[in-house]
Design a protein around this motif. Sequence first.
Motif, PDB file in Angstrom:
ATOM      1  N   ASP A 232     -79.939  -3.299 -49.872  1.00  0.00           N
ATOM      2  CA  ASP A 232     -79.364  -2.746 -51.095  1.00  0.00           C
ATOM      3  C   ASP A 232     -78.647  -3.882 -51.821  1.00  0.00           C
ATOM      4  OD1 ASP A 232     -78.014  -1.476 -53.116  1.00  0.00           O
ATOM      5  OD2 ASP A 232     -77.153   0.082 -51.835  1.00  0.00           O
ATOM      6  N   PRO A 233     -79.241  -4.389 -52.906  1.00  0.00           N
ATOM      7  CA  PRO A 233     -78.634  -5.521 -53.620  1.00  0.00           C
ATOM      8  C   PRO A 233     -77.199  -5.257 -54.078  1.00  0.00           C
ATOM      9  CG  PRO A 233     -80.838  -5.065 -54.464  1.00  0.00           C
ATOM     10  CD  PRO A 233     -80.489  -3.947 -53.527  1.00  0.00           C
ATOM     11  N   ASP A 234     -76.868  -3.994 -54.324  1.00  0.00           N
ATOM     12  CA  ASP A 234     -75.512  -3.668 -54.771  1.00  0.00           C
ATOM     13  C   ASP A 234     -74.480  -3.846 -53.660  1.00  0.00           C
ATOM     14  OD1 ASP A 234     -76.428  -3.031 -57.307  1.00  0.00           O
ATOM     15  OD2 ASP A 234     -76.796  -0.928 -56.762  1.00  0.00           O
ATOM     16  N   LYS A 235     -74.931  -3.871 -52.400  1.00  0.00           N
ATOM     17  CA  LYS A 235     -74.009  -4.006 -51.270  1.00  0.00           C
ATOM     18  C   LYS A 235     -73.882  -5.440 -50.761  1.00  0.00           C
ATOM     19  CE  LYS A 235     -74.362   0.699 -49.607  1.00  0.00           C
ATOM     20  NZ  LYS A 235     -74.592   1.569 -48.446  1.00  0.00           N
TER      21      LYS A 235
ATOM     22  N   ASP B  58     -72.476  -8.877 -50.377  1.00  0.00           N
ATOM     23  CA  ASP B  58     -71.146  -9.423 -50.652  1.00  0.00           C
ATOM     24  C   ASP B  58     -70.980 -10.771 -49.951  1.00  0.00           C
ATOM     25  OD1 ASP B  58     -68.513  -9.967 -51.202  1.00  0.00           O
ATOM     26  OD2 ASP B  58     -67.703  -8.246 -50.107  1.00  0.00           O
TER      27      ASP B  58
ATOM     28  N   THR C 197     -79.230  -1.955 -44.971  1.00  0.00           N
ATOM     29  CA  THR C 197     -78.881  -0.535 -45.003  1.00  0.00           C
ATOM     30  C   THR C 197     -78.903   0.116 -43.624  1.00  0.00           C
ATOM     31  OG1 THR C 197     -81.176   0.034 -45.498  1.00  0.00           O
ATOM     32  CG2 THR C 197     -79.680  -0.252 -47.363  1.00  0.00           C
TER      33      THR C 197
ATOM     34  N   GLY D  97     -76.194  -6.705 -47.222  1.00  0.00           N
ATOM     35  CA  GLY D  97     -76.825  -5.607 -47.935  1.00  0.00           C
ATOM     36  C   GLY D  97     -77.798  -4.795 -47.102  1.00  0.00           C
TER      37      GLY D  97
END
Length: 96
Positions: free
Chosen positions: A50-53, A55, A87, A85
């Motif tokens: 998940d690219p949004d995760k 960090d 999942t 990222g």
Amino acid sequence: MGLYQSAVPIRLSSKDPLAMKNITTILGTIMLFAFQCGDNEPKVIEGCIDPDKIDPTAACYEIYAPVCGCDGKTYSNDCFAEAAGVTSWAEGQCEE
């Protein structure tokens, strides 16, 4: 004299050890790059990362408790997997 002509003719002989060493080095380098094995590209599995995760600044603990991510990569622990990222993962190292 043409663009690719040399003023001094180049003669290679198997009796010239320096020339043979240079040829061997060049051929070895070519073979090294030509016959590399393995897939260095990361595995792409739909929904695994998940690219949004992702960090890169996450502060993860340094306890080695390996997990195998759904991307087939072993992470030092679940914190590093989550920061990348990933999942889902399973406890333990990935099989190679």
